[in-house]
Design an enzyme around this catalytic site. Sequence first.
Site, mmCIF file in Angstrom:
data_model
loop_
_atom_site.group_PDB
_atom_site.id
_atom_site.type_symbol
_atom_site.label_atom_id
_atom_site.label_comp_id
_atom_site.label_asym_id
_atom_site.label_seq_id
_atom_site.Cartn_x
_atom_site.Cartn_y
_atom_site.Cartn_z
ATOM 1 N N ASP A 9 28.879 20.446 -21.004
ATOM 2 C CA ASP A 9 28.082 19.385 -21.595
ATOM 3 C C ASP A 9 27.725 19.228 -23.629
ATOM 4 O OD1 ASP A 9 28.764 21.606 -19.737
ATOM 5 O OD2 ASP A 9 26.232 21.685 -19.084
ATOM 6 N N GLU A 40 24.657 15.522 -19.662
ATOM 7 C CA GLU A 40 22.745 16.471 -19.823
ATOM 8 C C GLU A 40 22.101 17.199 -20.699
ATOM 9 O OE1 GLU A 40 22.098 19.468 -17.624
ATOM 10 O OE2 GLU A 40 22.294 20.828 -18.596
ATOM 11 N N ASN A 41 22.596 17.172 -22.298
ATOM 12 C CA ASN A 41 22.676 18.020 -23.462
ATOM 13 C C ASN A 41 22.381 17.218 -24.472
ATOM 14 O OD1 ASN A 41 23.470 20.893 -22.114
ATOM 15 N ND2 ASN A 41 21.501 20.632 -21.433
ATOM 16 N N HIS A 69 19.166 18.626 -16.683
ATOM 17 C CA HIS A 69 18.083 18.094 -17.706
ATOM 18 C C HIS A 69 18.813 16.865 -17.225
ATOM 19 C CE1 HIS A 69 17.711 22.278 -19.961
ATOM 20 N NE2 HIS A 69 19.058 22.418 -19.966
ATOM 21 N N HIS A 152 27.666 21.526 -11.437
ATOM 22 C CA HIS A 152 26.898 21.842 -12.306
ATOM 23 C C HIS A 152 26.046 22.968 -11.611
ATOM 24 C CE1 HIS A 152 24.874 20.908 -16.121
ATOM 25 N NE2 HIS A 152 24.045 21.768 -15.834
ATOM 26 N N HIS A 177 27.639 23.885 -16.833
ATOM 27 C CA HIS A 177 26.261 24.470 -17.578
ATOM 28 C C HIS A 177 26.312 25.682 -17.915
ATOM 29 C CE1 HIS A 177 21.965 25.483 -16.471
ATOM 30 N NE2 HIS A 177 22.616 26.804 -15.681
HETATM 31 FE FE LIG Z 1 24.354 21.993 -20.308
HETATM 32 FE FE LIG Z 2 22.735 22.436 -17.114
#
Ligand SMILES: [Fe+2]
Ligand SMILES: [Fe+2]
Length: 264
Positions: A9, A40-41, A69, A152, A177
């Site tokens: 991530d 995702e971040n 996310h 994830h 995750h």
């Molecule tokens: Fe994440």
């Molecule tokens: Fe996540």
Amino acid sequence: MITILFLGDIVGEPGREAAARFVRSYQKEHGVDFVIANGENAAGGRGITARLAIDLLRSGIAVITTGDHAWDQKGIADYMATEPRLLRPANYPSGVPGQGHIVLETSKGKVAVLNLQGRTFMQQLLENPFRVAEEEVEALREETPVIFVDFHAETTSEKIAMGCLLDGRVSAVVGTHTHVQTADEKILPNGTAFLCDAGMCGPEHSILGRDPANIIQRFQNCLPAVFPVAKGPVRVCGAVVQIHESTGRAQSIRRISQIVREEE
Ligand SMILES: [Fe+2]
Ligand SMILES: [Fe+2]
């Protein structure tokens, strides 16, 4: 042998910057055939935008995976529907924009990437990832034996179960995750590389990439709060997997966990 670099991530601007720099230097020093990263971040810790996805894809990352996310940024669903290299978990209900898998051509043959999301302690109760994994993998194997899965998920047990289920049917199952890298990398008995969690690309002195002070406060008073991305040194985490392209069996998996310093 096909070598795949996977990064966990990517959190905020520090994570994006360090991940792009790491991919460049790793590519120059070691040479990899394919790069995958979980984005995702990427947008300030929450979700990803079209512009940031384009930047990451230009930096040498071939496929971006996501997770819970995925949808945090406005407009991303529309973009996802047009950019097959930005994945969302495959076990969303049918009809949701975007794709959970992709197959891309490389100089060493086709590589498939499959993105799945767990259900244990996760907010969105998606379709059963174990059922979806089997269906997706069966279809992907028609095209290529080289299949990389980003699962994830929150718990180690759910991730290990996925690794065991897919052992011998995919080349790698690597988790994301939790943003914390685990040290359980191995080749499972039937040739699948496995790692519970790749860890994150983000600020070293942080909680999930965020400034610790605000998160501690949240644990203390249980009130809603904003969580700015932390400052300071950045660690890039992930794994490098070597795969026999003719069989899809993994030869090795090695963790990446490295502080990436500013270029001088
Ligand atoms: Fe994440
Ligand atoms: Fe996540």
